[in-house]
Design an enzyme around this catalytic site. Sequence first.
Site, PDB file in Angstrom:
ATOM      1  N   HIS A 112       0.855  -1.154  -0.001  1.00  0.00           N
ATOM      2  CA  HIS A 112       0.256  -0.095  -0.030  1.00  0.00           C
ATOM      3  C   HIS A 112       0.913   1.188   0.007  1.00  0.00           C
ATOM      4  CE1 HIS A 112      -3.128   3.095   1.560  1.00  0.00           C
ATOM      5  NE2 HIS A 112      -3.921   2.079   0.834  1.00  0.00           N
ATOM      6  N   ASP A 158     -10.047  -2.237   0.165  1.00  0.00           N
ATOM      7  CA  ASP A 158      -9.287  -1.099  -0.431  1.00  0.00           C
ATOM      8  C   ASP A 158      -9.248  -1.010  -1.674  1.00  0.00           C
ATOM      9  OD1 ASP A 158      -6.848   1.063   0.597  1.00  0.00           O
ATOM     10  OD2 ASP A 158      -6.052  -0.286  -1.332  1.00  0.00           O
TER      11      ASP A 158
END
Length: 365
Positions: A93, A246
Amino acid sequence: LTKRSMNPEGNISILLSAIGKLYNAGLQPKIKNLYPTVSYPVARGTPMIQSLVEWDHSVQWAVANFTSKEAGSGESVIKVNLGIEEDQYLTGHTIDGRVLFPATGYLTLVWRTFAKIQNKNIEDIPVVIENVKLLRATIMPKEGDVNFSINIFEGSGNFEINEGGSVVVTGHISVLNDTDSEQLDAELPVVNIDTNTLYLKSEDIYKDLGLRGYDYKGVFRGVKESDSKGISGRLEWIGNWISFIDTMLQFSILGLKLKRLYLPTRIQKIIIDPAKHLQHIQTLPENSPVPVYMYRDLNVIKSGGVELCGLKTSLAPRRQQSQASPKLEKYIFVSYTDQEISSVTDVTNVFAAYLQVALENSAGA
């Protein structure tokens, strides 16, 4: 010797006290030599000592019973360390060259803490998380622990997450009682297929996101396909709730006209029904991506048993020279004064170019 007493019994007390001081000083005196030798087995008629030892019930102590506790307030501290194997996937990420803790990671931490209070696994408890405010991002170091303190307040269901002595996320969590009444009941959005509609694969999608500053890697590259308008697509499910939700946020970014870096700051409501989600997964072919749909007019994203409503983002400043300049694969000059549209361009592309210039010069207003 200096404390000898005229009373023989007093001398015994002084002797035993001296032996105790020797023991405290670290010596190991052989105390058994003070007692007569006992030959085993003992003689018949020797009294038992069991009746001489009793529990002291003069004071009653309150003992907490957590097994019967159905709800309440709870605080838990969860450590995240990118150096250990369990948390290494979070290095994927990466945004603008820095590893940020995912916004969906905060939601999952609250969900796990709430399930722990209810004495259940997260797969056994559907939840509604509302009024989420993401106050600041957390930059993850390559080594060392990052401590997240999750507090869920009894009665109200409000929660807050603290890191580094400050609050990073606030919101409200509760049990989802009726999925059908909470989730959006609307027909699936329809993609108007025309000559300009493109269907993007994962490589094209993350090339576009990479130009905006989203340098996703590993499990966070879960958007497998999407139409060019960001209305319908497919997401990868590998059993990781953080990466899956996400990718839903990533999918909502694809339809934005401005090619800039945005970070989520508020979410009106998140509905997570793990049982419904896993049932939906079982209806799909093995290892098949999960369909995802974006209702642009309602600002709602749905995929499986997860629904996100009212996502708000804010423009994030880019770091200077954080990535190389993009390579232009096609460069066409579009005149402002041409009366005729050439064969290279059409009316749609011309208006798209004009609108893009206007948006870039209005700072997204």
